[in-house]
Write a protein that holds these residues in place. Structure first.
Motif, short mmCIF file in Angstrom:
data_model
loop_
_atom_site.label_atom_id
_atom_site.label_comp_id
_atom_site.label_asym_id
_atom_site.label_seq_id
_atom_site.Cartn_x
_atom_site.Cartn_y
_atom_site.Cartn_z
N GLU A 17 71.40 25.57 51.79
CA GLU A 17 70.16 25.22 52.47
C GLU A 17 70.34 23.90 53.22
O GLU A 17 71.05 23.00 52.78
N SER A 52 61.21 25.46 50.00
CA SER A 52 62.16 25.92 48.99
C SER A 52 61.78 25.34 47.64
O SER A 52 61.70 24.11 47.48
N GLY A 73 63.37 28.66 53.89
CA GLY A 73 63.85 28.32 52.56
C GLY A 73 63.22 29.11 51.43
O GLY A 73 63.75 29.14 50.32
#
Length: 395
Positions: free
Chosen positions: A230, A247, A276
């Motif tokens: 990521e 995320s 994410g």
């Protein structure tokens, strides 16, 4: 205390330990350095020039006697104006004191620092891989006449590697700030389109030929090693976009990609960038990796890749560490198997770490850069293929 008792230790009779004495000396030296007076330095500079007269604080240039054929310069310190002899500070030639693009191209260490490529030969090789179309670009926001094409490519690599702002690059290359943005956007899109035409997925024979010895002995059918990574982005303004890019693993807004490499260390797959919040399984579902593998192949991944059902119809096995499930203890056989997988799967972590040496992937991407996230991430990992392999042949 007992009646009539008298203290035997006083502050003026107590002896200090060597450590306390050394600490006091360091404190005094630090205090002297903090109390450094610029005026004292200026007076010392004047005395060094042998002007033959003392100068009081606040004296002007006209009050200072000047030697014949010697012109002093003035330096303002706070409210004080002090003359300094021209010979006080060393002079540098233009070749020694000024940064230039030509100097950067001739210095391999500096070139590696700013671009990630080891030397000028590697730089020219990567540039030539883009083909002659680099000289005939149609820029997004009007044509750009300078700098020349090779230096535009250098500018893009410097922004990817060191995450330099557009204003700093504009000063370094002698162009306007909006021209830097125009060059970066155009070249990122161009480089991604050119390199995506290259078939990065090697044949099974090539994977076996370049596979490390120990890797081939333990997992001979491995075609690709997968892992997700990521990259942070700035928080979007729209709530829907915030939710899509947030995320839980990183606890911030990110974009996610799945990177795949061969056992020999070649980056053979980079997925498009997703928000994410997307899981690794969803990215694999939208990719062609199951179709690209041959029957009998195997892939290696982390625990998060629960994709056995996606590869089973193509007769492809998935090697991932064992889950605990309902038990809280693994068998000895499972532990040994997980250790073998972990010792080989770590190479994809090292390759992702190599890609993250391009600082644009570790600092939050702006709004315009987020729109180019798929291209930027692909270019950074594609540049890793031009670097020296970090996976030893005996691993």
């Amino acid at each position: 205390m007992k009646p009539g008792a008298v203290p035997s230790q006083f502050r003026w009779t107590k002896t200090s330990s060597p450590a306390v004495i050394a600490r006091r000396e360091r404190a005094k030296q630090k205090e002297r350095s903090n109390n450094f007076s610029p005026a004292i330095f200026l007076h010392q500079s004047i005395d060094a020039c042998d002007l033959g007269a003392e100068v009081e604080v606040g004296a002007t240039v006209n009050e200072v006697p000047v030697l014949q054929n010697q012109q002093p310069t003035t330096t303002t310190v706070g409210t004080m104006t002090e003359p300094i002899c021209a010979n006080t500070f060393p002079r540098f030639s233009e070749k020694e004191s000024y940064f230039s693009i030509e100097m950067l191209m001739e210095n391999d260490k500096a070139l590696h620092f700013f671009t990630g490529l080891e030397n000028s030969t590697k730089f020219n090789y990567v540039f030539q891989s883009l083909g002659p179309a680099a000289y005939k670009l149609n820029y997004f926001f009007g044509q750009v006449s300078k700098p020349k094409v090779e230096y535009q490519f250098l500018l893009v690599l410097m922004k990817l590697r060191q995450r330099k702002c557009n204003y700093e690059l504009a000063l370094m290359f002698g162009i306007e700030e909006k021209a830097v943005y125009n060059i970066f956007v155009t070249w990122v899109r161009f480089m991604a389109l050119q390199w995506r035409e290259i078939d990065l997925w090697p044949s099974k024979d090539l994977v076996h030929f370049y596979s490390p010895e120990d890797f081939f002995d333990k997992f001979p059918d491995t075609r690709v090693v997968l892992d997700g990574t990521e990259c942070p982005v700035n928080k979007p303004k729209q709530p829907v976009t915030q939710q899509a890019t947030f995320s839980k693993y990183k606890n911030r807004n990110t974009v996610k990609v799945v990177v795949g490499s061969t056992p020999g260390g070649l980056v053979s797959h980079v997925s498009p960038a997703y928000g994410g919040s997307v899981s690794d399984r969803h990215i694999i579902e939208r990719s062609d990796i199951p179709k690209m593998c041959n029957p009998g192949d195997s892939i290696m991944a982390d625990k998060g890749f629960e994709v056995q059902d996606l590869f089973a119809p193509h007769d492809v096995t998935v090697n991932i560490p064992t889950f605990f499930k309902k038990t809280n203890r693994l068998s000895g056989k499972a532990v040994l198997s997980d250790r073998k997988i972990a010792s080989k799967r770590v190479h994809i972590e090292r390759i992702i770490g190599l890609g993250k040496t391009y600082k644009i992937l570790t600092s939050p991407l702006g709004h315009a850069e987020t729109q180019l996230a798929s291209d930027i991430i692909f270019i950074c990992f594609m540049l890793c293929n031009f670097r020296s392999c970090i996976v030893p042949s005996t691993s």
